[in-house]
Design an enzyme around this catalytic site. Structure first.
Site, PDB file in Angstrom:
ATOM      1  CG  LEU A 174      -2.067  -0.616   1.118  1.00  0.00           C
ATOM      2  CD1 LEU A 174      -2.925  -1.481   2.690  1.00  0.00           C
ATOM      3  CD2 LEU A 174      -3.048  -0.202  -0.198  1.00  0.00           C
ATOM      4  CG  ASP A 194       9.938   0.230   2.853  1.00  0.00           C
ATOM      5  OD1 ASP A 194       9.940  -0.567   3.338  1.00  0.00           O
ATOM      6  OD2 ASP A 194       8.282   0.483   2.778  1.00  0.00           O
ATOM      7  CE1 TYR A 205      -2.343  -4.722  11.453  1.00  0.00           C
ATOM      8  CE2 TYR A 205      -3.866  -5.709  11.132  1.00  0.00           C
ATOM      9  CZ  TYR A 205      -3.329  -5.390  10.873  1.00  0.00           C
ATOM     10  OH  TYR A 205      -3.117  -3.845   9.467  1.00  0.00           O
ATOM     11  CE  LYS A 265      -2.658  -1.211  11.164  1.00  0.00           C
ATOM     12  NZ  LYS A 265      -1.837   0.014  10.514  1.00  0.00           N
TER      13      LYS A 265
END
Length: 306
Positions: A19, A38, A171, A175
């Protein structure tokens, strides 16, 4: 280059693949100069390489755009500071921050050790907070100097953070935390000309291929690929553009051709006795209220989940 982001400068974290890469390319195609961040790690955060960031930056330049690579660790104060400095040194300004970097280390809760918990919370939640704090400090200084920004932040949450996901407690917690961070940042930074929103994308990437297996496979040629990451990026580009003025503090789901405004927590059925409940009364009343409440979306991976 012309486009809805012409003249703007955007930073995208985790932009070497998936993404993040499609966000960076789409922003550049609409005229933005892009800092491609990155660390080049593996799907679980292992290793590291400068190649992915440099490849995407070169791809943007080969298409006539402007881009530089940044390969620092944005989950450290030093890496986050150098990320923003890179944008200012290369392009003289910063207009948009897209927080996207992350990886997964999936385990059932009873098998999830502290290291895997900390690593995932670190890259997702701290990896959002530190670049956001650095960018906000710059924008606040600009506003105080009389140069009020027209700035944008796009954070990346997930359906796991909104509904939960079996095998992804670390995770999902990270989030969900990003949603809270988004709401607070939108409220606090509005005075400095900064809009902050979050997206919850669903797309085929290295992070999702293990979770969803064959359900995200590419369709035959000529068929709309609903799980292509490129489907999500137009929304990100618009949220980074000046044309998104007035949209802040929102969480938007995006996948395929679908965009959904998530409405968050609102009070449902309410009962007020006007006095203290006994435990038995409280339990009975909760059951009565739940009978009239809208059912929550099922946890991903649980019975009845999508």
């Amino acid at each position: 280059m012309n486009g809805i982001c012409a003249g703007r400068v955007a930073v995208v974290t985790g932009a070497g693949r998936g993404l993040g890469r499609t966000h960076a390319l789409a922003l550049a195609a609409e005229g933005a100069a892009v800092v491609v961040n990155d660390l080049g790690t593996g799907p679980g955060g292992e290793g590291g390489s400068a190649d992915p960031a440099h490849r995407v930056a070169a791809e943007i330049r080969d298409r006539g755009g402007r881009a530089v690579a940044h390969t620092g660790d944005i989950a450290t104060a030093e890496g986050a500071a150098s990320l923003i400095t890179t944008a200012l040194d290369a392009f003289g300004r910063l207009d948009a921050l897209v927080n996207n970097a992350g990886f997964v280390r999936d385990r059932m809760l009873v098998n999830l050790d502290q290291e895997d918990w900390d690593a995932v919370i670190r890259v997702h939640l701290r990896g959002h907070f530190l670049p956001l704090r650095q960018a906000a400090a710059y924008w606040r200084a600009e506003a105080k100097a009389g140069r009020t920004p027209d700035a944008r932040v796009v954070n990346t949450t997930s359906g796991a953070g909104l509904s939960g996901s079996v095998g992804q407690a670390n995770y999902a917690a990270a989030k969900a935390g990003i949603v809270g961070l988004t709401l607070v940042a939108a409220a606090e930074l509005a005075r400095y000309g900064v809009q902050v929103n979050a997206i919850a994308p669903a797309a085929r990437t290295r992070m999702t291929e293990q979770v969803f297996a064959g359900s995200m496979a590419a369709p035959p040629d000529g068929t709309f690929d609903a799980m292509a990451p490129e489907n999500v990026s137009p929304l990100v580009v618009w949220l980074c553009a000046a044309g998104s003025a007035g949209v802040t503090g929102q969480v938007l789901e995006a996948d395929g051709g679908r965009i959904a405004v998530m409405e968050g927590w609102h009070p449902g059925p309410i009962s007020d006795k006007g006095d203290r409940w006994t435990p038995a009364e409280a339990g009975a009343e909760v059951r009565r209220l739940l009978a009239g409440a809208r059912a929550a979306r099922p946890v991903y991976g649980a019975g009845g989940a999508p």
